[in-house]
Design a protein around this motif. Structure first.
Motif, PDB file in Angstrom:
ATOM      1  N   LEU A 212      -0.449 -42.601  21.474  1.00 12.73           N
ATOM      2  CA  LEU A 212       1.011 -42.709  20.808  1.00 12.73           C
ATOM      3  C   LEU A 212       1.913 -42.008  21.841  1.00 12.73           C
ATOM      4  N   VAL A 213       2.709 -42.592  21.774  1.00 10.82           N
ATOM      5  CA  VAL A 213       3.721 -42.432  22.439  1.00 10.82           C
ATOM      6  C   VAL A 213       5.342 -41.798  21.989  1.00 10.82           C
ATOM      7  N   ALA A 214       6.424 -41.258  21.856  1.00 12.36           N
ATOM      8  CA  ALA A 214       7.481 -40.713  21.767  1.00 12.36           C
ATOM      9  C   ALA A 214       7.943 -39.892  22.206  1.00 12.36           C
ATOM     10  N   ALA A 215       9.463 -39.994  21.985  1.00 16.67           N
ATOM     11  CA  ALA A 215      10.051 -39.637  23.409  1.00 16.67           C
ATOM     12  C   ALA A 215      10.256 -37.840  23.141  1.00 16.67           C
ATOM     13  N   SER A 216       9.838 -37.057  22.108  1.00 10.01           N
ATOM     14  CA  SER A 216       9.634 -35.810  22.307  1.00 10.01           C
ATOM     15  C   SER A 216       8.863 -35.110  20.675  1.00 10.01           C
ATOM     16  N   GLU A 217       8.092 -34.300  21.146  1.00 10.56           N
ATOM     17  CA  GLU A 217       7.054 -33.894  19.750  1.00 10.56           C
ATOM     18  C   GLU A 217       7.378 -33.339  17.992  1.00 10.56           C
ATOM     19  N   ALA A 218       8.798 -33.672  18.090  1.00  7.14           N
ATOM     20  CA  ALA A 218       9.350 -33.850  17.203  1.00  7.14           C
ATOM     21  C   ALA A 218       9.802 -35.397  16.129  1.00  7.14           C
ATOM     22  N   ALA A 219       9.946 -36.003  17.647  1.00  6.78           N
ATOM     23  CA  ALA A 219       9.810 -37.176  17.281  1.00  6.78           C
ATOM     24  C   ALA A 219       8.917 -37.957  17.108  1.00  6.78           C
ATOM     25  N   MET A 220       7.886 -37.675  17.298  1.00  3.57           N
ATOM     26  CA  MET A 220       6.005 -37.610  17.152  1.00  3.57           C
ATOM     27  C   MET A 220       6.395 -37.543  15.469  1.00  3.57           C
ATOM     28  N   ILE A 221       6.670 -35.992  15.434  1.00  2.59           N
ATOM     29  CA  ILE A 221       6.447 -35.905  13.799  1.00  2.59           C
ATOM     30  C   ILE A 221       7.302 -36.898  12.659  1.00  2.59           C
TER      31      ILE A 221
ATOM     32  N   PRO B   7      -3.411 -33.267  20.695  1.00  2.00           N
ATOM     33  CA  PRO B   7      -1.575 -33.932  20.864  1.00  2.00           C
ATOM     34  C   PRO B   7      -1.934 -33.090  22.027  1.00  2.00           C
ATOM     35  N   ILE B   8      -1.205 -33.819  22.854  1.00  2.00           N
ATOM     36  CA  ILE B   8      -0.827 -33.606  24.172  1.00  2.00           C
ATOM     37  C   ILE B   8      -0.169 -33.067  25.281  1.00  2.00           C
ATOM     38  N   GLY B   9       0.914 -33.764  24.306  1.00  2.00           N
ATOM     39  CA  GLY B   9       2.669 -33.755  25.364  1.00  2.00           C
ATOM     40  C   GLY B   9       2.644 -34.567  26.267  1.00  2.00           C
ATOM     41  N   LYS B  10       3.338 -33.645  27.493  1.00  2.00           N
ATOM     42  CA  LYS B  10       3.835 -34.759  28.948  1.00  2.00           C
ATOM     43  C   LYS B  10       2.369 -35.020  29.529  1.00  2.00           C
ATOM     44  N   LEU B  11       2.644 -35.819  30.065  1.00  2.00           N
ATOM     45  CA  LEU B  11       1.633 -36.125  31.316  1.00  2.00           C
ATOM     46  C   LEU B  11       2.002 -36.145  32.196  1.00  2.00           C
ATOM     47  N   GLN B  12       1.212 -35.562  33.298  1.00  2.00           N
ATOM     48  CA  GLN B  12       1.276 -36.136  34.919  1.00  2.00           C
ATOM     49  C   GLN B  12       1.308 -37.300  35.190  1.00  2.00           C
ATOM     50  N   THR B  13       1.776 -37.996  35.980  1.00  2.00           N
ATOM     51  CA  THR B  13       1.713 -40.092  36.429  1.00  2.00           C
ATOM     52  C   THR B  13       1.724 -39.146  37.340  1.00  2.00           C
ATOM     53  N   THR B  14       1.633 -38.776  38.846  1.00  2.00           N
ATOM     54  CA  THR B  14       0.943 -38.772  39.922  1.00  2.00           C
ATOM     55  C   THR B  14       1.046 -37.807  40.945  1.00  2.00           C
ATOM     56  N   VAL B  15      -0.020 -37.805  41.205  1.00  2.00           N
ATOM     57  CA  VAL B  15      -0.198 -36.534  42.043  1.00  2.00           C
ATOM     58  C   VAL B  15       0.466 -35.728  42.968  1.00  2.00           C
TER      59      VAL B  15
ATOM     60  N   PHE C 115       6.219 -36.908  24.501  1.00  2.00           N
ATOM     61  CA  PHE C 115       5.333 -37.018  23.732  1.00  2.00           C
ATOM     62  C   PHE C 115       4.037 -37.878  23.752  1.00  2.00           C
ATOM     63  N   HIS C 116       2.323 -37.296  24.353  1.00  2.00           N
ATOM     64  CA  HIS C 116       1.876 -38.062  24.348  1.00  2.00           C
ATOM     65  C   HIS C 116       1.055 -37.429  23.345  1.00  2.00           C
ATOM     66  N   MET C 117      -0.631 -38.249  22.532  1.00  2.00           N
ATOM     67  CA  MET C 117      -1.121 -37.810  21.813  1.00  2.00           C
ATOM     68  C   MET C 117      -2.251 -38.691  21.513  1.00  2.00           C
TER      69      MET C 117
ATOM     70  N   ARG D 253       8.090 -48.562  21.283  1.00  2.00           N
ATOM     71  CA  ARG D 253       6.545 -48.229  20.220  1.00  2.00           C
ATOM     72  C   ARG D 253       6.328 -47.572  20.266  1.00  2.00           C
ATOM     73  N   LEU D 254       5.404 -46.991  19.040  1.00  2.00           N
ATOM     74  CA  LEU D 254       4.856 -45.546  18.660  1.00  2.00           C
ATOM     75  C   LEU D 254       3.307 -45.934  19.874  1.00  2.00           C
ATOM     76  N   ILE D 255       2.649 -46.782  18.660  1.00  3.74           N
ATOM     77  CA  ILE D 255       1.492 -47.103  19.668  1.00  3.74           C
ATOM     78  C   ILE D 255       1.983 -48.500  21.145  1.00  3.74           C
ATOM     79  N   ILE D 256       1.257 -47.901  22.432  1.00  7.10           N
ATOM     80  CA  ILE D 256       0.739 -47.696  23.438  1.00  7.10           C
ATOM     81  C   ILE D 256      -0.669 -48.197  24.243  1.00  7.10           C
ATOM     82  N   GLU D 257      -1.215 -49.489  24.823  1.00  2.07           N
ATOM     83  CA  GLU D 257      -2.030 -49.473  25.403  1.00  2.07           C
ATOM     84  C   GLU D 257      -2.139 -50.102  26.632  1.00  2.07           C
ATOM     85  N   PRO D 258      -2.200 -48.904  27.442  1.00  2.09           N
ATOM     86  CA  PRO D 258      -2.182 -48.217  28.363  1.00  2.09           C
ATOM     87  C   PRO D 258      -3.512 -48.663  29.508  1.00  2.09           C
TER      88      PRO D 258
END
Length: 123
Positions: free
Chosen positions: A7-16, A54-62, A81-83, A109-114
């Motif tokens: 699940l992905v939303a703009a922020s934790e508050a947006a996810m809630i 609950p994960i939060g933000k993700l690092q996408t590149t090293v 915000f990722h979860m 979309r809130l539900i993502i399929e990466p």
């Protein structure tokens, strides 16, 4: 437990907010938010129906470093915000409904399929 979702939303508050329902008290006109995944202070990480991380933000590149360890290129982050949630069919149906409302509200979309998932459940 047979649905493993991201699940992905703009922020934790947006996810809630995206995972909440709003009820209006007919007598007082007061609205109250209800969220079975969040108790107002913390995420409810597990029940018999779901387990979530609950994960939060993700690092996408090293980051890129030179031979001496000096930073050449910093890492990039997805600041949304990722979860992850592992759930049964009933919870999945509820999440699909929340996803549709979130899509109608935000166009996302809130539900993502990466295809390149960052965190997965152990099998």
């Amino acid at each position: 437990m047979n649905h493993d979702l991201c699940l992905v939303a703009a922020s934790e508050a947006a996810m809630i907010a995206a995972l909440s329902t709003t009820v209006t008290n007919e007598q007082t006109g007061e609205t109250q938010s209800n969220n079975v995944f969040h108790d107002g202070k913390n995420w409810i990480s597990a029940t018999h129906d779901w387990q979530l991380v609950p994960i939060g933000k993700l690092q996408t590149t090293v980051p890129v470093m030179d031979a001496e360890g000096k930073l050449i290129t910093p890492p990039e982050f997805d600041d949304r915000f990722h979860m992850n949630i592992l759930c049964n069919d009933a919870v999945f149906e509820s999440l699909q409904a929340f996803d549709q409302v979130h899509f109608e509200t935000t166009g996302k979309r809130l539900i993502i399929e990466p295809t390149n998932r960052k965190v997965v459940w152990a099998k």
